[in-house]
Design an enzyme around this catalytic site. Structure first.
Site, PDB file in Angstrom:
ATOM      1  CE1 TYR A  50      -3.024  -3.051   0.458  1.00 27.74           C
ATOM      2  CE2 TYR A  50      -3.634  -2.221   2.618  1.00 27.74           C
ATOM      3  CZ  TYR A  50      -3.783  -3.149   1.611  1.00 27.74           C
ATOM      4  OH  TYR A  50      -4.692  -4.166   1.755  1.00 27.74           O
ATOM      5  CE  LYS A  75      -3.636  -7.037   4.495  1.00 26.72           C
ATOM      6  NZ  LYS A  75      -3.702  -5.563   4.672  1.00 26.72           N
ATOM      7  CG  HIS A 108      -0.859  -8.773   0.455  1.00 29.49           C
ATOM      8  ND1 HIS A 108      -0.516  -7.436   0.539  1.00 29.49           N
ATOM      9  CD2 HIS A 108      -2.176  -8.787   0.129  1.00 29.49           C
ATOM     10  CE1 HIS A 108      -1.577  -6.691   0.295  1.00 29.49           C
ATOM     11  NE2 HIS A 108      -2.592  -7.486   0.029  1.00 29.49           N
TER      12      HIS A 108
END
Length: 276
Positions: A50, A75, A108
């Site tokens: 992210y 993650k 992930h």
């Protein structure tokens, strides 16, 4: 306040957290964390990919809540599978977040066949060392989960997967729950796709929004959610779901919306080694 689910190792986790996918790094991410805490959230979900761990960490420092009262998830990305690679990636996330432990650390994506097995051994080591309170996975389908369960010393406590009224992987949810694995939903409210009769009827009856009805539906299924928003009013709206209950008939009507059509990537096809 948001109630908790108890995980297989006894750790209690808020039934809802704030998702931060696509939230910009820096001031926006920091503000969102502070706003979420102000609204009553105690759980924040991010990920290395992210690209906002620094901003989330800044928000954790500035939110006015002691670190031990927050539940922080991040993650491991696909380019860091492997034992030593996982240890390095974990340390890098700690530094970006500016914390000395992670509450929940997840693989992930499974990655290429078998690549998650040495990765999980590193997860087990970090868990045993106490720098992670909860270890788990994302996007693990039933055959892959069975492979992991057959080889692990510490079972995953969480599986975060795509779930919403139009995509309900019921067999996977049931399998995880039978194994004592907490199911978490990503993309739980599929914005713009909730204008369906059973949801709208329940929304009118309870004077709630379609999003609130959908989040309540998840909660009553025992599924933890991490809806993403950057707006304070929506944060408050999303968590305002614990003062009513859907009937069995209403739950079944929403269950009937299942099309088995994903809105995100399929774990059977997506490896994402180079980009998201």
């Amino acid at each position: 306040m948001i109630p908790n689910f108890k995980l297989s190792n006894g750790v209690e986790v808020p039934a809802m957290g704030l998702g931060t996918f696509l939230t910009k790094n820096g001031e926006e991410a920091a503000r969102c964390v502070c706003d979420a805490v102000k609204a009553g959230y105690r759980s924040i979900d991010t990920a290395m990919i992210y690209l906002n761990e620094e901003g989330v960490g800044k928000g954790i420092k500035e939110c006015g809540i002691p670190r031990n009262e927050l539940y922080l998830t991040t993650k491991l990305w696909n380019d860091s599978h492997g034992y030593e690679e996982t240890l390095r990636a974990f340390d890098a996330s700690l530094k970006r977040l500016g914390v000395d432990y992670i509450d929940e650390y997840l693989i992930h994506w499974p990655g290429q066949e078998g690549s998650f097995l040495p990765t999980w051994k590193a997860f087990e080591r970090l868990y045993e060392e106490g720098v992670i309170r909860v270890i788990g996975v994302c996007n693990f389908m039933k055959p892959v989960m069975k492979e992991l369960l057959a080889s692990c010393n510490v079972s995953p406590m969480v599986n975060q997967i795509e779930i919403h009224p139009m995509f309900q992987p019921d067999h996977l949810i049931a399998f995880c729950q039978e194994q004592g694995i907490q199911v978490e939903a990503w993309r739980p409210i599929v914005w713009g796709k909730l204008e369906k009769d059973p949801i709208l009827q329940a929304a009118a009856k309870y004077r709630k929004t379609p999003v609130q009805i959908t989040l309540r539906w998840h909660y009553q299924r025992g599924v933890r959610t991490v809806p993403k928003t950057t707006h304070y009013d929506r944060m408050k709206e999303n968590m305002d779901i614990f003062d009513f209950s859907l009937t069995e008939e209403e739950m079944e009507a929403i269950n009937g919306l299942n099309t088995y059509v994903r809105t995100g990537e399929s774990p059977d096809e997506f490896f994402g080694m180079d980009s998201f």
